[in-house]
Design a protein around this motif. Sequence first.
Motif, short mmCIF file in Angstrom:
data_model
loop_
_atom_site.label_atom_id
_atom_site.label_comp_id
_atom_site.label_asym_id
_atom_site.label_seq_id
_atom_site.Cartn_x
_atom_site.Cartn_y
_atom_site.Cartn_z
N ASP A 43 1.05 -1.25 -0.06
CA ASP A 43 0.11 -0.06 0.02
C ASP A 43 0.84 1.18 -0.12
O ASP A 43 0.84 2.22 -0.82
N ILE A 44 1.81 1.29 0.95
CA ILE A 44 2.75 2.37 1.01
C ILE A 44 3.57 2.70 -0.39
O ILE A 44 3.48 3.62 -0.79
N LEU A 66 -8.16 -8.76 1.64
CA LEU A 66 -9.79 -8.25 1.76
C LEU A 66 -10.56 -9.19 2.15
O LEU A 66 -11.53 -8.62 2.69
N THR A 67 -10.43 -10.36 1.69
CA THR A 67 -11.66 -11.27 2.08
C THR A 67 -11.47 -11.72 3.34
O THR A 67 -12.57 -11.50 3.99
N ALA A 68 -10.47 -11.97 3.93
CA ALA A 68 -10.42 -12.33 5.46
C ALA A 68 -10.53 -10.99 6.58
O ALA A 68 -11.03 -11.21 7.47
N HIS A 69 -10.21 -9.95 5.86
CA HIS A 69 -10.22 -8.64 6.51
C HIS A 69 -11.31 -7.49 6.03
O HIS A 69 -10.57 -6.61 5.26
N LEU A 74 -11.63 -0.24 3.93
CA LEU A 74 -11.99 1.33 4.32
C LEU A 74 -10.40 1.80 4.53
O LEU A 74 -10.40 2.88 4.16
N PHE A 75 -9.60 1.09 4.84
CA PHE A 75 -8.19 1.52 5.26
C PHE A 75 -7.48 2.05 3.73
O PHE A 75 -7.26 3.17 3.61
N LEU A 76 -7.70 0.85 2.87
CA LEU A 76 -7.04 1.16 1.64
C LEU A 76 -7.74 2.30 0.82
O LEU A 76 -7.17 3.02 0.20
N GLY A 77 -9.11 2.38 1.03
CA GLY A 77 -9.83 3.60 0.12
C GLY A 77 -9.78 4.69 0.65
O GLY A 77 -10.90 5.51 0.55
N GLU A 78 -9.04 4.82 1.82
CA GLU A 78 -9.13 5.82 2.74
C GLU A 78 -10.39 6.43 3.32
O GLU A 78 -10.99 7.60 3.01
N ALA A 82 -15.10 3.10 -1.93
CA ALA A 82 -14.59 2.72 -3.00
C ALA A 82 -13.34 3.81 -3.29
O ALA A 82 -13.29 5.05 -3.11
N GLY A 83 -12.13 3.33 -3.79
CA GLY A 83 -11.25 4.44 -4.05
C GLY A 83 -9.95 3.71 -4.68
O GLY A 83 -9.72 2.62 -4.45
N VAL A 84 -9.41 4.87 -5.28
CA VAL A 84 -7.76 4.45 -5.73
C VAL A 84 -7.01 4.58 -4.73
O VAL A 84 -6.71 5.45 -4.00
#
Length: 182
Positions: A43-44, A66-69, A74-78, A82-84
């Motif tokens: 991610d970084i 993403l399936t397990a957590h 929401l963390f990745l999509g800020e 949905a988000g880049v």
Amino acid sequence: MTISYRKKPSIGFIYLVLVGAVTALFLVWGMRRPALEEVWRMDIELGLGERPPLTADEMALLQSSLTAHPDLALFLGEDQHAGVFSANEDGKVEGSYAYIVRNVDTSGLLVVDYAGVSRKGSVRVTARTVGSRHTGVCRRDEPYTWRLPQEGPFPQLVEIRLAPIGKKGRPSPVRIDLGGTP
């Protein structure tokens, strides 16, 4: 020459060797990098634009995380549904790839359109999820759209590859939207 007497290993020796082997396996297993730490590192690097596109194994690891957590989306999509989460500025991508994460409750319409006034040439768009792939073209007057398939009751990872048509180098900047209208 033959040896007339050969002593077999005792049960204690066999037990000692097995304990040593199990200990070595446990240490090797314990030294692996945890999946969520690997996701955090990716991610970084993606956010900074400091890495090549994800490999198939990395994409599968990210999707399985993403399936397990599901809250990871929401963390990745800020904190959006949905988000880049790769290098972008409010959905505007200037590189040759982008990654989107979307929750189940978000519309599955992916729209890639030119960003700003620079509308030079066309851009070939290849979008894929873990289970599907779609290719199209983003033209000056026509955005690329794809209705994403619903692949399960969990967040979905989408990879978008961009390539200019008819010229070398980086594609023109595009805006990526998930859930909008073309």
